[in-house]
Design a protein around this motif. Structure first.
Motif, PDB file in Angstrom:
ATOM      1  N   GLU A 127      -3.179  -5.553   1.436  1.00  7.71           N
ATOM      2  CA  GLU A 127      -2.171  -4.737   1.605  1.00  7.71           C
ATOM      3  C   GLU A 127      -2.219  -4.270   2.469  1.00  7.71           C
ATOM      4  OE1 GLU A 127      -1.585   0.571   1.935  1.00  7.71           O
ATOM      5  OE2 GLU A 127      -3.345  -0.715   0.410  1.00  7.71           O
ATOM      6  N   LYS A 134       4.620  -6.762   7.469  1.00  4.84           N
ATOM      7  CA  LYS A 134       6.091  -6.303   7.537  1.00  4.84           C
ATOM      8  C   LYS A 134       6.298  -5.539   9.333  1.00  4.84           C
ATOM      9  CE  LYS A 134       8.526  -4.685   5.086  1.00  4.84           C
ATOM     10  NZ  LYS A 134       9.499  -5.595   5.107  1.00  4.84           N
ATOM     11  N   LEU A 162      -0.812  -5.652  -7.188  1.00  8.56           N
ATOM     12  CA  LEU A 162       0.480  -5.434  -7.457  1.00  8.56           C
ATOM     13  C   LEU A 162       0.840  -3.692  -6.546  1.00  8.56           C
ATOM     14  CD1 LEU A 162       1.441  -6.762 -10.264  1.00  8.56           C
ATOM     15  CD2 LEU A 162       1.853  -7.363  -8.508  1.00  8.56           C
ATOM     16  N   GLN A 163      -0.205  -2.854  -6.673  1.00  9.93           N
ATOM     17  CA  GLN A 163      -0.092  -2.086  -6.336  1.00  9.93           C
ATOM     18  C   GLN A 163      -0.200  -1.354  -5.161  1.00  9.93           C
ATOM     19  OE1 GLN A 163      -2.016   0.688  -9.497  1.00  9.93           O
ATOM     20  NE2 GLN A 163      -0.502   1.496 -10.368  1.00  9.93           N
ATOM     21  N   ALA A 165       0.219  -3.778  -2.686  1.00  6.42           N
ATOM     22  CA  ALA A 165       0.993  -5.149  -2.126  1.00  6.42           C
ATOM     23  C   ALA A 165       1.858  -4.287  -1.804  1.00  6.42           C
ATOM     24  CB  ALA A 165       1.157  -5.876  -3.092  1.00  6.42           C
ATOM     25  N   GLU A 166       2.537  -3.641  -3.246  1.00  2.64           N
ATOM     26  CA  GLU A 166       3.303  -2.452  -3.255  1.00  2.64           C
ATOM     27  C   GLU A 166       3.158  -1.543  -1.986  1.00  2.64           C
ATOM     28  OE1 GLU A 166       6.487   0.292  -6.206  1.00  2.64           O
ATOM     29  OE2 GLU A 166       4.056   0.256  -6.028  1.00  2.64           O
ATOM     30  N   ALA A 167       1.930  -1.174  -1.503  1.00  4.59           N
ATOM     31  CA  ALA A 167       1.754   0.350  -0.748  1.00  4.59           C
ATOM     32  C   ALA A 167       1.818  -0.365   0.484  1.00  4.59           C
ATOM     33  CB  ALA A 167       0.290   0.348  -1.161  1.00  4.59           C
ATOM     34  N   GLY A 169       4.238  -3.214   1.612  1.00  7.12           N
ATOM     35  CA  GLY A 169       5.868  -2.344   2.002  1.00  7.12           C
ATOM     36  C   GLY A 169       6.043  -4.220   1.172  1.00  7.12           C
ATOM     37  N   ALA A 170       5.496  -4.686   0.509  1.00 11.42           N
ATOM     38  CA  ALA A 170       6.202  -5.679  -0.236  1.00 11.42           C
ATOM     39  C   ALA A 170       7.452  -5.236  -1.135  1.00 11.42           C
ATOM     40  CB  ALA A 170       5.158  -6.975  -0.785  1.00 11.42           C
ATOM     41  N   GLU A 171       8.087  -6.279  -0.738  1.00 12.29           N
ATOM     42  CA  GLU A 171       9.334  -5.932  -1.080  1.00 12.29           C
ATOM     43  C   GLU A 171       9.827  -6.877  -2.665  1.00 12.29           C
ATOM     44  OE1 GLU A 171      10.936  -6.117   2.396  1.00 12.29           O
ATOM     45  OE2 GLU A 171       9.301  -7.609   2.157  1.00 12.29           O
ATOM     46  N   VAL A 172       9.089  -8.047  -2.779  1.00  5.79           N
ATOM     47  CA  VAL A 172       8.699  -8.555  -4.512  1.00  5.79           C
ATOM     48  C   VAL A 172       7.198  -9.253  -4.810  1.00  5.79           C
ATOM     49  CG1 VAL A 172       9.809 -10.798  -5.400  1.00  5.79           C
ATOM     50  CG2 VAL A 172      10.856  -9.842  -3.876  1.00  5.79           C
ATOM     51  N   LEU A 173       7.513  -8.873  -5.654  1.00 11.22           N
ATOM     52  CA  LEU A 173       5.889  -9.403  -6.918  1.00 11.22           C
ATOM     53  C   LEU A 173       6.021 -10.290  -7.466  1.00 11.22           C
ATOM     54  CD1 LEU A 173       4.511  -5.278  -7.655  1.00 11.22           C
ATOM     55  CD2 LEU A 173       4.561  -6.748  -5.227  1.00 11.22           C
TER      56      LEU A 173
END
Length: 189
Positions: A127, A134, A162-163, A165-167, A169-173
């Motif tokens: 994260e 970002k 994955l969560q 990474a999303e937290a 700010g990743a646009e693509v996993l």
């Protein structure tokens, strides 16, 4: 109809074949051809890995691409560093590429055996690495390394990666299925 975007790794993965060593000039020519053919993302290599990769990112800044965005490849921060102090994350930012694709461990076995850190610490590594990139203005792809092996062993933890990474700010996993390469290499024996 969906908008299809192509992410090309020729300039990094493609030169890992036996007897292949692109010059900076080769890489520029290949990038131009990929751009002319509508490729959306061109992974240029791992900044800091070699002087040739550094030179490529310096030179590609002077090339006007019509379709493609340049991508700097790398990994999440080292657990012993903050994201702000991580040399390789800073090299990605300094590359001038507008996009970063970083990989991180998503298999609990690798977190324990390779990184030798706790599962929670790895989530923070993922994260915070992405959040730093970002904050630096980059579009970020997260490559969940060995995701399917990790999911098979510990699905809850692989999803948490994955969560995280999303937290961040990743646009693509991303997770590449290695089975295709394994099957191809077995069939060539």
């Amino acid at each position: 109809m969906h908008d299809v975007k192509i992410f090309d790794t020729t300039l990094r993965d493609g030169q890992q074949g036996k007897g292949i060593s692109f010059t900076v000039e080769d890489k520029i020519k290949i990038a131009k051809l990929l751009d002319e053919n509508g490729v959306s993302y061109i992974e240029g290599g791992w900044p800091g890995a070699s002087p040739k990769v550094e030179a490529f990112f310096k030179e590609i800044k002077n090339v006007e691409l019509k379709n493609a965005k340049m991508v700097a490849f790398g990994s999440t921060r080292r657990a012993s560093n903050s994201a702000e102090d991580d040399v390789f994350l800073n090299k990605i930012v300094q590359s001038g590429a507008p996009v970063a694709c970083i990989f991180g461990k998503s298999w609990d076995l690798h977190v324990h055996e390779a990184l030798k850190i706790s599962l929670e610490e790895n989530l923070d590594v993922i994260e915070s690495s992405i959040a730093f990139l970002k904050k630096s203005g980059l579009e970020v792809f997260f490559d969940a390394e060995h995701f399917f092996d990790g999911y098979k062993r510990n699905p809850e933890y692989a999803i948490k990666c994955l969560q995280a990474a999303e937290a961040g700010g990743a646009e693509v996993l991303v997770s590449v299925i290695q089975m295709v390469a394994r099957c191809l290499s077995k069939s060539q024996r």
